[in-house]
Write an enzyme that holds these catalytic residues in place. Structure first.
Site, PDB file in Angstrom:
ATOM      1  N   SER A  65      36.331 -46.813  29.065  1.00 41.84           N
ATOM      2  CA  SER A  65      35.660 -47.705  27.959  1.00 41.84           C
ATOM      3  C   SER A  65      35.493 -47.305  26.977  1.00 41.84           C
ATOM      4  O   SER A  65      35.598 -46.187  26.206  1.00 41.84           O
ATOM      5  CB  SER A  65      35.006 -48.848  28.585  1.00 41.84           C
ATOM      6  OG  SER A  65      34.844 -50.083  27.657  1.00 41.84           O
ATOM      7  N   ASP A  66      36.031 -48.113  25.671  1.00 44.74           N
ATOM      8  CA  ASP A  66      35.894 -48.024  23.814  1.00 44.74           C
ATOM      9  C   ASP A  66      35.406 -49.259  23.764  1.00 44.74           C
ATOM     10  O   ASP A  66      36.373 -50.438  23.536  1.00 44.74           O
ATOM     11  CB  ASP A  66      36.475 -47.031  23.177  1.00 44.74           C
ATOM     12  CG  ASP A  66      36.443 -46.810  22.431  1.00 44.74           C
ATOM     13  OD1 ASP A  66      35.965 -45.349  22.427  1.00 44.74           O
ATOM     14  OD2 ASP A  66      37.442 -47.388  20.882  1.00 44.74           O
ATOM     15  N   THR A  67      35.288 -49.324  21.651  1.00 46.67           N
ATOM     16  CA  THR A  67      34.364 -50.321  21.530  1.00 46.67           C
ATOM     17  C   THR A  67      34.652 -49.967  19.708  1.00 46.67           C
ATOM     18  O   THR A  67      34.250 -48.607  19.551  1.00 46.67           O
ATOM     19  CB  THR A  67      32.791 -50.820  21.862  1.00 46.67           C
ATOM     20  OG1 THR A  67      32.683 -51.588  23.175  1.00 46.67           O
ATOM     21  CG2 THR A  67      33.214 -52.280  20.668  1.00 46.67           C
TER      22      THR A  67
END
EC number: 3.6.1.9
Length: 234
Positions: free
Chosen positions: A77-79
Site C-alpha cells: 500500500s502507498d499513500t
C-alpha cells in the site's frame, strides 16, 4: 470462517505501524516484511497511477523474496496527499513540514491510497507492471483492476486505489509549530497523521477514513473476495 480463509496468510509489505495495526482487523494470520524499495517515480506521474505503481512495487518486491508460497497473499500500500494538483510527500525537515501544514490550513485536499494484492503462489506476467487488466469501480471512492488471472479463473494480482477528501480547519502558526514539535508530522505524507494529534485540525473527511490512515480496509476486503477469502462469512 471458511476453509480457504483458514489456510490463507496475509503478508503485509510495510514498515508502517498504522498499517500493521489495521490489517489485524481482518482476522487472518498476518506476517510483516518491510519492502525496502526505491519509491521515486517520474515527475508528473498522476497521483492515482503513482500510488498504484508504488503499492505494486512494494508487494512485488516482497513476493519475489518469498518465492511461490501457496496460500499467501502479499499486500502493498502507498499513500500520498495532494493539494491543488501537487503531491505532498513526507517532509524533509521542520521547515518543509511547516510549509505543508500552512498550505493545508483551512483548505480541502485529496488523499490517494493505492493497494496491491499478489498471490505469492503464482508467477506474475509482465502485463501486471504495465497496468493492464479489467478495471472495476469501487463505489464512488476508487477503482481496482484484475491485472492477471490464472488457469483456475482466480486472480494473480489485483491493483487499485481510493481517493478521500480531507478538510482542515484554519490553523495558527503557533499551533502548527507546536504540532511539529511533537515529531508526529515528520514521517507522514502531507506532514500530518489522522490517527494522532493531527486529528485535532481535521474539520471533516469525505471518503474512507482508513484510506487516509494508510490502508483501505474495505477495498482490501473486496480484493480478497476475488480469491474466495471470506473471513466473516460461513
Amino acid at each position: 470462517m471458511n476453509t480457504m480463509s483458514q489456510q490463507t496468510t496475509l503478508l503485509l509489505a510495510s514498515s508502517s505501524p498504522r498499517r500493521r495495526e489495521l490489517i489485524g482487523t481482518i482476522g487472518l494470520p498476518v506476517l510483516i516484511e518491510a519492502p525496502d524499495v526505491d519509491e521515486t517515480m517520474p515527475e508528473g506521474t498522476p497521483p492515482d497511477e503513482l500510488v498504484e505503481q508504488l503499492s505494486l512495487r512494494k508487494a512485488g518486491t516482497v513476493a519475489g523474496r518469498n518465492g511461490e508460497q501457496t496460500g499467501t497473499i502479499v499486500i502493498g500500500s502507498d499513500t500520498v496527499v495532494v493539494l491543488d494538483g501537487r503531491i505532498l510527500g513526507k517532509p524533509a525537515d521542520g521547515d518543509e513540514a511547516f510549509a505543508m501544514l500552512r498550505a493545508l490550513s483551512g483548505r480541502t485536499h485529496q488523499v490517494y491510497t493505492g493497494i496491491t494484492c499478489i498471490d505469492a503462489g503464482c508467477t506474475l506476467p509482465p502485463t501486471v507492471a504495465e497496468g493492464r487488466g479489467t478495471v472495476m469501480p469501487f463505489g464512488d471512492v476508487g477503482r481496482y483492476r484484475v491485472s492477471a488471472e490464472g488457469a483456475d479463473g482466480k486472480p494473480r494480482a489485483l491493483v487499485g486505489h481510493t481517493v478521500s477528501r480531507v478538510t482542515f480547519r484554519p490553523m495558527s502558526d503557533k499551533e502548527i509549530r507546536a504540532y511539529i514539535r511533537t515529531g508526529e508530522p515528520m514521517d507522514k505524507a502531507g506532514a500530518y497523521g489522522v490517527q494522532g494529534s493531527g486529528a485535532l485540525f481535521i474539520e471533516k473527511i469525505e471518503g474512507d477514513f482508513y484510506s487516509v490512515m494508510g490502508l483501505p480496509l474495505s477495498l482490501l476486503y473486496q480484493l480478497l473476495l476475488h480469491w474466495g477469502i471470506r473471513p466473516f462469512q460461513g
